[in-house]
Write a protein that holds these residues in place. Structure first.
Motif, PDB file in Angstrom:
ATOM      1  N   PRO A 178     -76.278  95.745  29.654  1.00 22.01           N
ATOM      2  CA  PRO A 178     -75.885  94.356  29.935  1.00 22.01           C
ATOM      3  C   PRO A 178     -76.314  93.970  31.344  1.00 22.01           C
ATOM      4  N   GLN A 179     -76.779  92.742  31.508  1.00 26.52           N
ATOM      5  CA  GLN A 179     -77.230  92.260  32.809  1.00 26.52           C
ATOM      6  C   GLN A 179     -76.116  91.491  33.503  1.00 26.52           C
ATOM      7  N   CYS A 180     -76.069  91.618  34.787  1.00 26.74           N
ATOM      8  CA  CYS A 180     -75.003  90.995  35.580  1.00 26.74           C
ATOM      9  C   CYS A 180     -75.070  89.468  35.469  1.00 26.74           C
ATOM     10  N   PRO A 181     -73.965  88.797  35.069  1.00 27.25           N
ATOM     11  CA  PRO A 181     -73.941  87.336  34.970  1.00 27.25           C
ATOM     12  C   PRO A 181     -74.123  86.700  36.349  1.00 27.25           C
ATOM     13  N   PRO A 182     -74.674  85.475  36.403  1.00 31.37           N
ATOM     14  CA  PRO A 182     -74.935  84.803  37.690  1.00 31.37           C
ATOM     15  C   PRO A 182     -73.710  84.685  38.596  1.00 31.37           C
ATOM     16  N   GLU A 183     -72.536  84.331  38.010  1.00 31.76           N
ATOM     17  CA  GLU A 183     -71.354  84.149  38.852  1.00 31.76           C
ATOM     18  C   GLU A 183     -70.893  85.472  39.479  1.00 31.76           C
ATOM     19  N   LYS A 184     -71.084  86.583  38.740  1.00 36.74           N
ATOM     20  CA  LYS A 184     -70.709  87.879  39.295  1.00 36.74           C
ATOM     21  C   LYS A 184     -71.752  88.355  40.307  1.00 36.74           C
ATOM     22  N   GLU A 185     -73.011  88.009  40.073  1.00 35.45           N
ATOM     23  CA  GLU A 185     -74.055  88.350  41.048  1.00 35.45           C
ATOM     24  C   GLU A 185     -73.773  87.656  42.378  1.00 35.45           C
ATOM     25  N   LYS A 186     -73.383  86.383  42.306  1.00 30.89           N
ATOM     26  CA  LYS A 186     -73.072  85.631  43.528  1.00 30.89           C
ATOM     27  C   LYS A 186     -71.916  86.278  44.284  1.00 30.89           C
ATOM     28  N   ALA A 187     -70.867  86.690  43.546  1.00 26.07           N
ATOM     29  CA  ALA A 187     -69.699  87.310  44.172  1.00 26.07           C
ATOM     30  C   ALA A 187     -70.053  88.657  44.795  1.00 26.07           C
ATOM     31  N   ILE A 188     -70.916  89.422  44.129  1.00 28.37           N
ATOM     32  CA  ILE A 188     -71.333  90.730  44.658  1.00 28.37           C
ATOM     33  C   ILE A 188     -72.171  90.544  45.926  1.00 28.37           C
ATOM     34  N   ARG A 189     -73.053  89.567  45.909  1.00 23.32           N
ATOM     35  CA  ARG A 189     -73.862  89.297  47.102  1.00 23.32           C
ATOM     36  C   ARG A 189     -72.986  88.890  48.287  1.00 23.32           C
ATOM     37  N   GLU A 190     -71.925  88.121  48.013  1.00 23.65           N
ATOM     38  CA  GLU A 190     -70.987  87.751  49.086  1.00 23.65           C
ATOM     39  C   GLU A 190     -70.324  88.992  49.673  1.00 23.65           C
ATOM     40  N   ALA A 191     -69.978  89.929  48.809  1.00 22.20           N
ATOM     41  CA  ALA A 191     -69.383  91.193  49.269  1.00 22.20           C
ATOM     42  C   ALA A 191     -70.371  91.962  50.143  1.00 22.20           C
ATOM     43  N   PHE A 192     -71.635  92.005  49.720  1.00 22.25           N
ATOM     44  CA  PHE A 192     -72.670  92.684  50.516  1.00 22.25           C
ATOM     45  C   PHE A 192     -72.746  92.074  51.914  1.00 22.25           C
ATOM     46  N   LYS A 193     -72.671  90.734  51.991  1.00 24.02           N
ATOM     47  CA  LYS A 193     -72.753  90.060  53.281  1.00 24.02           C
ATOM     48  C   LYS A 193     -71.563  90.440  54.154  1.00 24.02           C
ATOM     49  N   TYR A 194     -70.370  90.460  53.574  1.00 25.79           N
ATOM     50  CA  TYR A 194     -69.168  90.787  54.349  1.00 25.79           C
ATOM     51  C   TYR A 194     -69.220  92.207  54.901  1.00 25.79           C
ATOM     52  N   PHE A 195     -69.803  93.120  54.106  1.00 25.44           N
ATOM     53  CA  PHE A 195     -69.862  94.503  54.543  1.00 25.44           C
ATOM     54  C   PHE A 195     -71.140  94.827  55.337  1.00 25.44           C
ATOM     55  N   GLY A 196     -71.933  93.778  55.644  1.00 27.14           N
ATOM     56  CA  GLY A 196     -73.117  93.958  56.479  1.00 27.14           C
ATOM     57  C   GLY A 196     -74.257  94.690  55.807  1.00 27.14           C
ATOM     58  N   MET A 197     -74.291  94.631  54.475  1.00 26.69           N
ATOM     59  CA  MET A 197     -75.325  95.357  53.738  1.00 26.69           C
ATOM     60  C   MET A 197     -76.588  94.527  53.576  1.00 26.69           C
ATOM     61  N   ILE A 198     -76.446  93.198  53.645  1.00 25.01           N
ATOM     62  CA  ILE A 198     -77.615  92.307  53.596  1.00 25.01           C
ATOM     63  C   ILE A 198     -77.445  91.248  54.669  1.00 25.01           C
TER      64      ILE A 198
END
Length: 480
Positions: free
Chosen positions: A460-480
């Motif tokens: 299964p591929q990650c839905p757009p809304e969950k991708e957006k939320a995961i990317r926000e998490a990456f930003k908060y943790f300084g990963m991107i």
């Protein structure tokens, strides 16, 4: 007891209109769990986070009360608070988190306006005299200051007005008129006129006495402030031999409390009024080993570093926006052995910790303190020290084949990312979805999540809304 508190928390008549208490109706124990989880999600990857320190009685804790004055459609004076995110005044006579005596005084002031023919200020027409009332009460001394914020220095019958107010409330120890003739949303102007008393109040905190003027910064929850500052001093581990810098020192609270346990303390603050109060507070407490400077703290630290001065501990207590990278650069150049960061915003704290980590500082421990029950703000004390590792004394053996190295890169673990996404978006995400977005962002993943091409189509591929939320998490943790 918890049942009664829950009932009391759910009956505020202006809760929906005001919007100031985000946790209105939530049992206090649940509020604490929610706040602690928020801090853990942001800080667990940096070091140890202790359980949150709550209040025994989370009501009427605010010793500073601000009321906006306006008129209703019929022209009658009203007082209350701005509706959250607007300049619309919500009438309030009593508030579950404000000092009760302060609320009573505000109602009395409103009742006196008509007989003294005092008009409240209208922001649209810029007509009227009384804009705001600010009340500060000393928790340990009981002293009360009333600040009347007016649009003009001309205050008809001001002496009689003060007499009438004190006749109803003789416990008032000083009354100050603050003139704010600017067409801005700022509450206080720059000029103060003492109408009664000494123009300031005093309060005791952690064994020290502090002078508090109309424009001084002073924590609004005295019970939890004692806990917060005691925890900060304990974290520093002062023995009486240390040189200490109190950056963002305000009226000198943390520095003066620390002075009895340190060799020498220096306080730095850019606000002239605050420095003036800090110097008077040092004299009031007969503290000889503290010096205050009215300068930018970052520039002051650079001068200390250039002169090769050594510091053992730096206390920093920045505003909600956190510290600046310029300040943190200056801090790193001065290189104190320990930094005690007192934060009022865990998000900006996490951001600053990432910067400090790159500069060689490691968070040792963090202590969340609930300074604002029923509101979403959280204070946190964090101890950082220089991360020095002697490779000759440490030997670690492990097999790379048995490990998912994605857990060891800068950033966060899969569990931390999932917790963050759930907390901030309400969405549940899997390790598979996280690894998919990691690959999209160019972040390496372990072998467990690098699937053969023949199996990719079945996943299964990650839905757009969950991708957006995961990317926000990456930003908060300084990963991107």
């Amino acid at each position: 007891m918890e049942k009664n508190k829950t009932k009391k928390a759910s009956v505020c008549p202006v809760a929906k209109k005001c919007g100031g208490c985000e946790f209105q109706g939530m049992p206090y124990a649940e509020q604490l769990r929610h706040k602690e989880k928020r801090v853990r999600i942001l800080l667990d990857s940096f070091g140890k986070v202790h359980p949150i320190i709550g209040m025994k009685d989370p009501y009427h804790y605010r010793n500073k009360v601000h009321a906006v004055f306006d008129r209703d459609r019929r022209g009658n004076a009203i007082s209350g608070v701005y509706q959250k995110g607007t300049h619309k005044v919500v009438p309030v006579d009593s508030c579950m988190i404000e000092d009760q005596k302060a609320d009573e005084i505000i109602v009395t002031i409103r009742g006196l306006l008509k007989s003294f023919k005092i008009k409240t200020y209208d922001e649209d027409t810029q007509y009227g005299l009384l804009r705001h009332v600010l009340i500060r009460r000393g928790f340990s001394t009981g002293e009360i200051m009333v600040v009347l914020v007016t649009a003009s220095p001309i205050f008809p019958s001001k002496n009689n007005f003060v007499k009438a107010l004190r006749k109803v409330h003789p416990e008032i120890t000083t009354v100050v008129q603050n003139i704010n003739d600017r067409g801005t949303s700022m509450v206080l102007g720059t000029r103060d006129v003492v109408l009664y008393g000494k123009g300031f109040i005093e309060d005791k905190l952690c064994g020290c006495t502090f002078r508090i003027s109309a424009q001084s910064f002073y924590q609004v929850n005295p019970v939890q402030t004692e806990i917060l500052y005691q925890k900060a001093i304990e974290a520093a581990g002062l023995t009486g031999k240390e040189t200490v810098l109190d950056a963002y020192c305000g009226i000198g609270t943390i520095g003066l409390i620390a002075a009895s346990k340190a060799k020498q303390v220096t306080g730095v603050e850019l606000n002239k009024e605050a420095v003036r109060d800090a110097i008077k507070n040092a004299k009031r407490n007969q503290t000889k080993n503290i010096t205050f400077y009215c300068e930018d703290a970052g520039e002051f630290m650079l001068k200390m570093a250039a002169e090769d001065q050594q510091l053992d501990v730096v206390f920093m207590d920045p505003p909600r926006s956190g510290s600046s990278e310029v300040f943190l650069d200056c801090l790193a150049k001065l290189a104190p052995k320990k930094v005690v960061y007192v934060s009022c915003n865990p998000e900006t704290l996490a951001r600053d910790l990432r910067i400090l980590k790159k500069k060689g500082y490691q968070m040792q421990e963090a202590w969340p303190v609930d300074m604002f029950p029923f509101c979403d703000h959280i204070e946190t004390v964090v101890l950082l020290s220089k991360g020095e590792v002697d490779s000759k004394k440490i030997r670690v053996e492990f097999s790379l084949e048995d490990m998912d190295m994605s857990e060891f890169q800068d950033g966060a673990t899969y569990t931390q990312i999932k917790d963050y996404v759930l907390e901030h978006s309400g969405l549940k995400v899997s390790n598979l979805y996280i690894s998919q977005i990691k690959r999209k962002c160019g972040i390496g993943v372990g072998k467990n999540y690098n699937l053969p091409k023949s199996e990719d189509s079945r996943q299964p591929q990650c839905p757009p809304e969950k991708e957006k939320a995961i990317r926000e998490a990456f930003k908060y943790f300084g990963m991107i």
